[in-house]
Design a protein around this motif. Structure first.
Motif, short mmCIF file in Angstrom:
data_model
loop_
_atom_site.label_atom_id
_atom_site.label_comp_id
_atom_site.label_asym_id
_atom_site.label_seq_id
_atom_site.Cartn_x
_atom_site.Cartn_y
_atom_site.Cartn_z
N UNK A 193 -66.95 -79.32 13.09
CA UNK A 193 -66.24 -80.26 13.72
C UNK A 193 -66.53 -81.63 13.07
N UNK A 194 -67.29 -81.62 12.01
CA UNK A 194 -67.70 -82.85 11.30
C UNK A 194 -67.58 -82.53 9.84
N UNK A 195 -66.35 -82.56 9.34
CA UNK A 195 -65.97 -82.11 7.84
C UNK A 195 -66.15 -83.52 6.98
N UNK A 196 -66.65 -82.89 5.88
CA UNK A 196 -66.93 -83.93 4.78
C UNK A 196 -66.27 -83.85 3.70
N UNK A 197 -65.31 -82.61 3.53
CA UNK A 197 -64.52 -82.59 2.25
C UNK A 197 -63.27 -82.13 2.96
N UNK A 204 -60.50 -76.33 7.36
CA UNK A 204 -60.92 -75.34 8.21
C UNK A 204 -61.12 -75.93 9.72
N UNK A 205 -61.49 -77.18 9.97
CA UNK A 205 -61.49 -77.77 11.28
C UNK A 205 -60.18 -77.80 11.90
N UNK A 226 -53.10 -85.61 2.23
CA UNK A 226 -53.48 -86.12 3.70
C UNK A 226 -54.89 -85.56 4.07
N UNK A 227 -55.23 -84.61 3.82
CA UNK A 227 -56.64 -83.87 4.05
C UNK A 227 -57.43 -85.02 3.52
N UNK A 228 -57.46 -85.49 2.39
CA UNK A 228 -58.40 -86.35 1.63
C UNK A 228 -58.37 -87.51 2.61
N UNK A 229 -57.32 -87.98 2.85
CA UNK A 229 -56.99 -89.18 3.78
C UNK A 229 -57.85 -89.02 5.06
N UNK A 230 -57.83 -87.98 5.76
CA UNK A 230 -58.57 -87.80 7.04
C UNK A 230 -59.88 -87.70 6.89
N UNK A 231 -60.38 -87.14 5.74
CA UNK A 231 -61.90 -87.00 5.47
C UNK A 231 -62.33 -88.62 5.18
N UNK A 232 -61.63 -89.13 4.44
CA UNK A 232 -61.98 -90.69 4.02
C UNK A 232 -62.33 -91.40 5.25
N UNK A 233 -61.40 -91.21 6.22
CA UNK A 233 -61.20 -92.11 7.45
C UNK A 233 -62.74 -91.72 8.07
N UNK A 234 -62.99 -90.42 8.31
CA UNK A 234 -64.15 -89.91 9.08
C UNK A 234 -65.54 -90.29 8.24
N UNK A 235 -65.59 -90.03 7.03
CA UNK A 235 -67.02 -90.05 6.47
C UNK A 235 -67.80 -91.14 6.84
#
Length: 319
Positions: A201-205, A211-212, A227-236
């Motif tokens: 539940x804590x993706x970094x890529x 997968x999450x 969009x996947x990259x954007x979602x990751x960038x917001x969370x990292x």
């Protein structure tokens, strides 16, 4: 075609090209900015206003729509690593004359994050009570909604502050003993291989984000790489906090918080669960039904660990 007409077409074309190019550039180069704009747009479109409330030196960030009236206000608690805007897809279906409040949970988004804070489920419930008192939401009993981690907190809140609550909706809440889900099995495997730092539940890529999304959603859809990259960038930037929080809420102190408090819940309760939930197994619903006197359970077919998929069932409870 005379020169003036030609100039007009050039200017018009340039005027249209600028926002289009800006959108394409944002999508390709700064997808995280596009996601933030998306939430900002939907908040405005739905009439949700963002405000801050302070309790001593602690700041809560929340969005709201409407004013308290004869119907109960609704307070909505989001899940782990989410934020207040996750409720927008549900807010758009709710009557505009309802008083809605969506708060960022402790440490999330615009609400204060402190290494000294207590992020156990009980600690979060106390913080939410401080928020409720700050904005005087409990002048009249209100309807409390929580999903996943927020559902755990909501259930504990209803047990510990029963005078505040007139009714309760728990959407696939954490904090219950149940049959092992796919997510729980993954965690066990990671523990055995000593790779607990790779929490699903804590993706970094972008690949881990995909997968999450598959883990949390029953519906299969292809999300563009940008969009996947954007979602990751917001969370990292927040992933270190998410890891600390996750270890706190799965610790012995919080793991079964809802289970330990559910017999104290007296408010009419609605439990909604996706039958295909792969994060928290649907068997938790029967645990709640057996302990809460006035409890109605709705199991949704073709639904995973997603509160937005549950909208059609709990709409009748709050409308």
């Amino acid at each position: 075609m005379d020169l003036d007409m030609l100039n007009m077409f050039v200017i018009a074309g340039g005027t249209l090209a600028i926002p289009i190019l800006a959108f394409v550039a944002s999508f390709l180069l700064w997808p995280s900015a596009l996601i933030r704009i998306y939430y900002w747009y939907w908040r405005r479109a739905l009439g949700m206003q963002v405000r801050y409330a302070n309790y001593d030196d602690y700041q809560f960030c929340y969005s709201y729509r409407g004013r308290p009236g004869y119907r109960p206000s609704i307070l909505m608690l989001h899940g782990f690593s989410a934020h207040k805007d996750m409720w927008l897809s549900i807010v758009k279906f709710l009557p505009k004359n309802l008083h809605l409040v969506c708060v960022d949970m402790p440490g999330h988004e615009g609400t204060t994050r402190s290494d000294l804070d207590d992020y156990s489920i009980s600690g979060q419930a106390k913080r939410i009570h401080q928020f409720v008192e700050c904005i005087k939401l409990n002048r009249k009993p209100f309807h409390l909604v929580g999903t996943s981690m927020g559902g755990n907190v909501a259930g504990v809140y209803a047990a510990q502050y029963p005078e505040d609550i007139c009714s309760l909706t728990l959407i696939c809440p954490a904090g219950l003993p149940s049959t092992d889900s796919k997510f729980i099995k993954q965690l066990r495997e990671l523990q055995e291989s000593r790779r607990i730092d790779r929490i699903p539940l804590i993706p970094s890529t972008p690949e881990e984000m995909a997968d999450m999304l598959k883990l949390c959603s029953y519906v299969r859809f292809k999300v563009p790489q940008q969009i996947l990259q954007g979602l990751v960038d917001v969370r990292i930037p927040h992933n270190e906090f998410y890891r600390k929080l996750f270890l706190e809420i799965v610790d012995e102190k919080s793991r079964h918080s809802l289970h330990e408090n559910m017999s104290k819940i007296k408010a009419p309760t609605q439990v909604i669960w996706g039958k295909q939930d792969q994060v928290l197994d649907v068997s938790g619903a029967s645990v709640l039904a057996s302990a809460i006197p006035d409890c109605h359970v709705y199991i949704l077919e073709n639904c995973g660990h997603s509160p937005t998929s549950s909208w059609s069932s709990w709409h009748c409870c709050t409308a």
